[in-house]
Design an enzyme around this catalytic site. Structure first.
Site, PDB file in Angstrom:
ATOM      1  N   SER A 235      86.703  29.429  -5.706  1.00 27.23           N
ATOM      2  CA  SER A 235      87.394  30.705  -5.591  1.00 27.23           C
ATOM      3  C   SER A 235      87.143  31.312  -4.199  1.00 27.23           C
ATOM      4  O   SER A 235      87.418  30.672  -3.192  1.00 27.23           O
ATOM      5  CB  SER A 235      86.948  31.634  -6.726  1.00 27.23           C
ATOM      6  OG  SER A 235      87.803  32.742  -6.843  1.00 27.23           O
ATOM      7  N   ASP A 329      95.735  26.993 -12.733  1.00 31.05           N
ATOM      8  CA  ASP A 329      94.984  28.118 -12.175  1.00 31.05           C
ATOM      9  C   ASP A 329      95.878  29.362 -12.147  1.00 31.05           C
ATOM     10  O   ASP A 329      96.967  29.336 -11.583  1.00 31.05           O
ATOM     11  CB  ASP A 329      94.529  27.745 -10.756  1.00 31.05           C
ATOM     12  CG  ASP A 329      93.674  28.814 -10.084  1.00 31.05           C
ATOM     13  OD1 ASP A 329      93.478  29.891 -10.669  1.00 31.05           O
ATOM     14  OD2 ASP A 329      93.201  28.540  -8.964  1.00 31.05           O
ATOM     15  N   HIS A 360      91.211  27.851 -13.429  1.00 31.75           N
ATOM     16  CA  HIS A 360      90.562  28.262 -12.180  1.00 31.75           C
ATOM     17  C   HIS A 360      89.090  27.863 -12.135  1.00 31.75           C
ATOM     18  O   HIS A 360      88.610  27.364 -11.112  1.00 31.75           O
ATOM     19  CB  HIS A 360      90.693  29.778 -12.030  1.00 31.75           C
ATOM     20  CG  HIS A 360      90.170  30.312 -10.730  1.00 31.75           C
ATOM     21  ND1 HIS A 360      90.760  30.023  -9.522  1.00 31.75           N
ATOM     22  CD2 HIS A 360      89.107  31.119 -10.454  1.00 31.75           C
ATOM     23  CE1 HIS A 360      90.085  30.634  -8.543  1.00 31.75           C
ATOM     24  NE2 HIS A 360      89.079  31.306  -9.093  1.00 31.75           N
TER      25      HIS A 360
END
Length: 418
Positions: A235, A329, A360
């Site tokens: 991320s 995601d 994700h």
């Protein structure tokens, strides 16, 4: 007598175990329940239905689950398909050295659900430990200069290949992946960069000099083998990892997990250099029917020429980059960002592993899918996306690929066994 066993009973959390039930009647229908309570008191469990074979045995690695938490043949299914009793909880080991996750396994006659038969008595039960550090792995708190985090060192004199481990927009210090990597023979610095100790509470900018200081600190350690190191980030941490690979010659192997190839939300500075961020458009926020925040549309299209100055200059990368993409995601269009980065990377520098159905939060294969959870930075729960079975396959495959990638580009390591 009915018996349920896990072999080995105590193991590292990313290693497979053998689960088996014996002593049943041939073709007997049973429910296998696996549960644990995390450090915050939240309970996670799977409940799966099996029919015993002709020998009165159930082995999830050989026998298909008929229903419940999953279906089909999954050797680790009862562990991988745990679900929280309370919505929007993420299973996350916080104290990685003090204790393992303790799993409780129970076998019931027939189809038994905790919600409908809470007083049902099991035919057999057992417990299994899943650790996040191997024997002899040492955790050393790091508070030197501006750098804050925890260093995990494998047993033995070393030197060991060095890795910096980064998480994302929740901030704080998350250590479970660092502990598992150290158990594979890497010296790993789990690095915090905001919302921890005396670091800023909020991420207002990415100061690359902080990460350069952390890299130099790690490489100076007598048990760390240089001259290069690896970085693993997910991320926001993946965004930072790609920037480190672009600017810092110390970084020779980068694992990018569901991030961006542009600076987003907060600008990046490196000395006199300033890279502006693609702005956050709060008016584009969406909410799911369950009330979770869907961030998938909050940033502008990175292909818009207006955002060209926000691109991370990946053409400067001197090492290798492994992109891990979850095609489901819902936080970033990670597949697009990986493709855009690959177009500008030096030839032969990058490789993309793209997983349909994965969300994700692609983690080591010890964490069940977390498709929605609360995070520190948001007043609402956040939608991460993903489907349980393809996500589990992505975690299993990508973790082995990550280990192999780091070993290839940082050098062989000694493996700790538990």
């Amino acid at each position: 007598m009915v018996e349920v066993t896990v072999t080995p009973r105590s193991s590292l959390a990313d290693r497979p175990v053998r689960l088996k039930v014996r002593g049943l009647s041939p073709s007997q229908l049973v429910t296998l329940r696996v549960s644990l309570t995390d450090e915050r008191g939240h309970r996670f469990q799977s409940q799966t239905f099996f029919r015993a074979d002709g020998a009165g045995e159930v082995d999830p690695g050989l026998h298909a689950a008929l229903g419940g938490s999953y279906t089909g043949v999954w050797p680790m299914g009862p562990f991988w398909f745990l679900q929280p009793d309370t919505l929007f909880q993420r299973l996350l080991k916080r104290d990685v050295t003090g204790s393992p996750f303790l799993f409780h396994l129970e076998v019931f006659d027939g189809l038994v659900l905790a919600t409908t038969s809470p007083q049902a008595q099991p035919l057999a039960s057992c417990e299994a430990e899943r650790w996040f550090v191997g024997p002899g792995v040492q955790r050393v708190p790091v508070r030197e200069g501006r750098v804050r985090g925890a260093l995990f060192l494998p047993p033995g004199p070393g030197p060991f290949p060095g890795v910096i481990d980064l998480f994302g927009g929740a901030g704080g210090l998350i250590e479970f992946r660092a502990g598992l990597l150290a158990s594979r023979g890497f010296a790993v610095l789990a690095l915090a960069f905001f919302a921890y100790d005396d670091l800023p509470r909020n991420l207002l900018q990415i100061d690359l000099e902080y990460f350069e200081e952390a890299a130099n600190l790690l490489l100076r350690h007598p048990k760390v083998r240089g001259p290069g190191l690896g970085v693993v980030g997910v991320s926001k941490g993946a965004e930072v990892a790609l920037a480190m690979a672009s600017f810092l010659p110390q970084v020779v192997a980068t694992v990018w997990i569901n991030g961006t190839a542009f600076i987003h939300g907060t600008p990046l500075t490196y000395g006199a250099l300033h890279i502006p961020a693609i702005p956050y458009h709060s008016e584009r926020l969406l909410f799911t029917e369950m009330g979770a925040l869907d961030n998938s549309a909050v940033f502008g299209d990175p292909r818009d020429p207006a955002y060209g100055a926000s691109a991370i200059p990946v053409e400067k990368v001197r090492g290798k980059v492994l992109f891990i993409v979850g095609e489901a995601d819902r936080n970033f269009n990670s597949k697009l960002f990986a493709q855009l980065a690959m177009e500008r990377l030096p030839e032969g520098s990058g490789r993309v592993l793209s997983y349909p159905g994965a969300g994700h939060l692609i983690e080591p294969p010890c964490s069940p899918l977390c498709s929605i959870s609360s995070i520190r930075a948001s007043p609402y729960s956040v939608l991460w996306g993903g489907e349980a079975q393809p996500h589990a396959k992505a975690q299993e495959h990508s973790w082995q690929e990550i280990i192999s990638f780091l070993e290839l580009h940082l050098g062989a390591v000694a493996t700790t066994k538990l």
